[in-house]
Design a protein around this motif. Sequence first.
Motif, PDB file in Angstrom:
ATOM      1  N   VAL A  29       1.034  -1.126   0.014  1.00 28.95           N
ATOM      2  CA  VAL A  29      -0.050  -0.239  -0.273  1.00 28.95           C
ATOM      3  C   VAL A  29       0.736   1.310   0.043  1.00 28.95           C
ATOM      4  N   HIS A  30       0.439   2.420  -0.874  1.00 28.40           N
ATOM      5  CA  HIS A  30       1.237   3.433  -0.964  1.00 28.40           C
ATOM      6  C   HIS A  30      -0.030   4.512  -0.715  1.00 28.40           C
ATOM      7  N   ILE A  31       0.599   5.591  -0.045  1.00 26.99           N
ATOM      8  CA  ILE A  31      -0.398   6.890   0.231  1.00 26.99           C
ATOM      9  C   ILE A  31      -0.192   7.876  -0.624  1.00 26.99           C
ATOM     10  N   LEU A  32      -1.456   8.233  -1.530  1.00 27.11           N
ATOM     11  CA  LEU A  32      -1.544   9.396  -2.267  1.00 27.11           C
ATOM     12  C   LEU A  32      -2.411  10.382  -2.043  1.00 27.11           C
ATOM     13  N   ASP A  33      -1.914  11.164  -0.875  1.00 22.84           N
ATOM     14  CA  ASP A  33      -2.748  12.219  -0.285  1.00 22.84           C
ATOM     15  C   ASP A  33      -2.215  13.467  -0.835  1.00 22.84           C
TER      16      ASP A  33
ATOM     17  N   TYR B  40       5.696   6.246  -0.167  1.00 18.12           N
ATOM     18  CA  TYR B  40       5.809   5.089  -0.695  1.00 18.12           C
ATOM     19  C   TYR B  40       6.048   4.062   0.888  1.00 18.12           C
ATOM     20  N   SER B  41       5.715   2.649   0.626  1.00 18.45           N
ATOM     21  CA  SER B  41       6.147   1.740   1.508  1.00 18.45           C
ATOM     22  C   SER B  41       7.130   1.099   1.059  1.00 18.45           C
ATOM     23  N   GLU B  42       8.054   0.757   1.856  1.00 16.38           N
ATOM     24  CA  GLU B  42       9.399   0.185   1.440  1.00 16.38           C
ATOM     25  C   GLU B  42       9.235  -1.488   1.659  1.00 16.38           C
ATOM     26  N   GLN B  43       8.053  -1.961   2.392  1.00 15.57           N
ATOM     27  CA  GLN B  43       8.001  -3.345   2.643  1.00 15.57           C
ATOM     28  C   GLN B  43       6.561  -3.678   2.079  1.00 15.57           C
TER      29      GLN B  43
ATOM     30  N   VAL C  40       8.068  -4.259  -4.800  1.00 15.20           N
ATOM     31  CA  VAL C  40       8.152  -3.053  -3.911  1.00 15.20           C
ATOM     32  C   VAL C  40       8.510  -1.939  -5.047  1.00 15.20           C
ATOM     33  N   GLU C  41       9.416  -2.200  -5.809  1.00 12.16           N
ATOM     34  CA  GLU C  41      10.015  -1.076  -6.659  1.00 12.16           C
ATOM     35  C   GLU C  41       9.075  -0.763  -7.713  1.00 12.16           C
ATOM     36  N   ASP C  42       8.638  -1.948  -8.479  1.00  8.36           N
ATOM     37  CA  ASP C  42       7.577  -1.921  -9.452  1.00  8.36           C
ATOM     38  C   ASP C  42       6.380  -0.925  -9.109  1.00  8.36           C
ATOM     39  N   SER C  43       5.927  -1.493  -7.787  1.00  8.61           N
ATOM     40  CA  SER C  43       4.720  -0.974  -7.584  1.00  8.61           C
ATOM     41  C   SER C  43       4.856   0.720  -7.429  1.00  8.61           C
ATOM     42  N   LYS C  44       6.121   0.969  -6.785  1.00 10.01           N
ATOM     43  CA  LYS C  44       6.304   2.384  -6.435  1.00 10.01           C
ATOM     44  C   LYS C  44       6.299   3.328  -7.896  1.00 10.01           C
ATOM     45  N   LYS C  45       6.737   2.682  -9.030  1.00 13.14           N
ATOM     46  CA  LYS C  45       6.971   3.389 -10.319  1.00 13.14           C
ATOM     47  C   LYS C  45       5.334   3.501 -10.745  1.00 13.14           C
ATOM     48  N   MET C  46       4.510   2.354 -10.554  1.00 15.96           N
ATOM     49  CA  MET C  46       2.931   2.336 -10.873  1.00 15.96           C
ATOM     50  C   MET C  46       2.318   3.780 -10.235  1.00 15.96           C
ATOM     51  N   THR C  47       2.784   3.596  -8.883  1.00 17.76           N
ATOM     52  CA  THR C  47       1.898   4.783  -8.160  1.00 17.76           C
ATOM     53  C   THR C  47       2.537   6.133  -8.213  1.00 17.76           C
ATOM     54  N   GLY C  48       3.816   6.167  -8.913  1.00 17.01           N
ATOM     55  CA  GLY C  48       4.260   7.416  -9.010  1.00 17.01           C
ATOM     56  C   GLY C  48       3.665   8.144 -10.347  1.00 17.01           C
TER      57      GLY C  48
ATOM     58  N   ALA D  86      -9.405  17.821  -8.409  1.00 11.89           N
ATOM     59  CA  ALA D  86     -10.566  17.347  -8.334  1.00 11.89           C
ATOM     60  C   ALA D  86     -10.543  15.517  -7.860  1.00 11.89           C
ATOM     61  N   ILE D  87      -9.463  15.123  -8.599  1.00 14.26           N
ATOM     62  CA  ILE D  87      -9.226  13.717  -8.296  1.00 14.26           C
ATOM     63  C   ILE D  87      -8.946  13.314  -6.583  1.00 14.26           C
ATOM     64  N   PRO D  88      -9.791  12.422  -6.183  1.00 14.49           N
ATOM     65  CA  PRO D  88      -9.759  12.407  -4.603  1.00 14.49           C
ATOM     66  C   PRO D  88      -8.500  11.622  -4.144  1.00 14.49           C
ATOM     67  N   SER D  89      -7.901  11.887  -3.118  1.00 12.36           N
ATOM     68  CA  SER D  89      -6.968  11.243  -2.534  1.00 12.36           C
ATOM     69  C   SER D  89      -7.328  10.135  -2.042  1.00 12.36           C
ATOM     70  N   ALA D  90      -6.022   9.443  -1.906  1.00  8.14           N
ATOM     71  CA  ALA D  90      -6.510   7.790  -1.781  1.00  8.14           C
ATOM     72  C   ALA D  90      -5.370   7.021  -1.190  1.00  8.14           C
ATOM     73  N   ASP D  91      -5.394   5.592  -0.834  1.00 11.34           N
ATOM     74  CA  ASP D  91      -4.131   4.832  -0.577  1.00 11.34           C
ATOM     75  C   ASP D  91      -4.445   3.979  -1.794  1.00 11.34           C
ATOM     76  N   LEU D  92      -3.343   3.659  -2.381  1.00 11.51           N
ATOM     77  CA  LEU D  92      -3.244   2.556  -3.429  1.00 11.51           C
ATOM     78  C   LEU D  92      -2.725   1.263  -3.161  1.00 11.51           C
ATOM     79  N   ALA D  93      -3.430   0.277  -3.157  1.00 10.54           N
ATOM     80  CA  ALA D  93      -3.129  -0.956  -2.754  1.00 10.54           C
ATOM     81  C   ALA D  93      -2.960  -1.717  -4.234  1.00 10.54           C
ATOM     82  N   ILE D  94      -1.754  -2.388  -4.281  1.00  5.42           N
ATOM     83  CA  ILE D  94      -1.405  -3.022  -5.446  1.00  5.42           C
ATOM     84  C   ILE D  94      -1.342  -4.484  -4.872  1.00  5.42           C
ATOM     85  N   VAL D  95      -2.125  -5.351  -5.367  1.00  4.35           N
ATOM     86  CA  VAL D  95      -2.106  -6.771  -4.802  1.00  4.35           C
ATOM     87  C   VAL D  95      -2.175  -7.664  -6.079  1.00  4.35           C
ATOM     88  N   THR D  96      -1.513  -8.678  -5.933  1.00  6.82           N
ATOM     89  CA  THR D  96      -1.360  -9.722  -6.826  1.00  6.82           C
ATOM     90  C   THR D  96      -2.285 -10.987  -6.360  1.00  6.82           C
TER      91      THR D  96
END
Length: 338
Positions: free
Chosen positions: A13-17, A25-28, A80-88, A99-109
Amino acid sequence: MEQDEIIIRKGIVHILDSELGYPVYSEQLLDMNPDINDFFRQHIYKIMSGDDMKKCYFDDNEDESDMYKLVKEFNEDDMVEDSKKMTGILYEIMNSNVAIPSADLAIVTFQIQGKKYLSLLKMNYKESYVHMTNSNETGNVNSIIRYQSTLPSSSAKLTEAVIINLENYEISIIEKKYEVNGEKCNYLSTLYLKCKAAMSSKSKMDIVTRAVEQVNKKHYSEEPVKQMEAKRIIKEEIEQNGTVSVEKISEKIYGQVPEIKEEFDAKMEKYHMESAEVKPQSERTTKKFEKQFLKTDTGIEINIPMEQYRDINQVEFITNPDGTISVLIKNINKILTR
């Protein structure tokens, strides 16, 4: 597909506030304990079993989409690194459009019957109230405060999510329009993924039912029985075939009046749906066909289950010589008031 067929593999999970001005970004990876597993499994099941989901396809030209490159190169060992790039990439879009709302982005396989999927679950923040306890010289002081960064519960329905089949890169997406550069658009598909999206089953079903309602209102506004028959025909198509064939219902509802049929067909052609087969899978989409709702000009409201409407021994509509309509409800053993 059953919910327990979904096997959660890994997640982060990464935080997009947007108020922070940068992503956190989460490192784990997440500790996938049973509660967290169930949390994601329920959300993924709701997405995949609902009718809001629509198909989306990457363009064959990889240069058109940075996300396509990342998805093709995605490796769970480098999650971890791939998800950070997607989140960025997503945060850059969000940070430029308030106008786009803040959120947590959970990347799950996860996997279903051996097939691996990558899900991007945008968990938009909800406002809620929580209690807080402080202590002073007199003892505990309990208060209620407003908390603006609560995640959706497992029973809630996400409005923005992406699920990608890691074998063929087919995308299933749920999205909402938000204002971007002064105009509302589906930014997840057009800006983030840069994929080509089709309509969801729910959108297709809404178009069909809206077209039927518009045509009926225009030509049969004084003939409620014909309007109810259209609803019955659509209901039976779903029951018998599991789909709604636009060609079949056009013929069944309007086949005896060619000019009205032509008008309905023209409405479908505007959406390139004249030969469409709409396959709803959620009860929420088809619930509107479970009952007939009537309201008379005298203020009486009648709610008739479709099964009883179709049974002449239960309900009968009688057209009187003066043009008025009588509704005869038969074989009643007991009436309850409320």
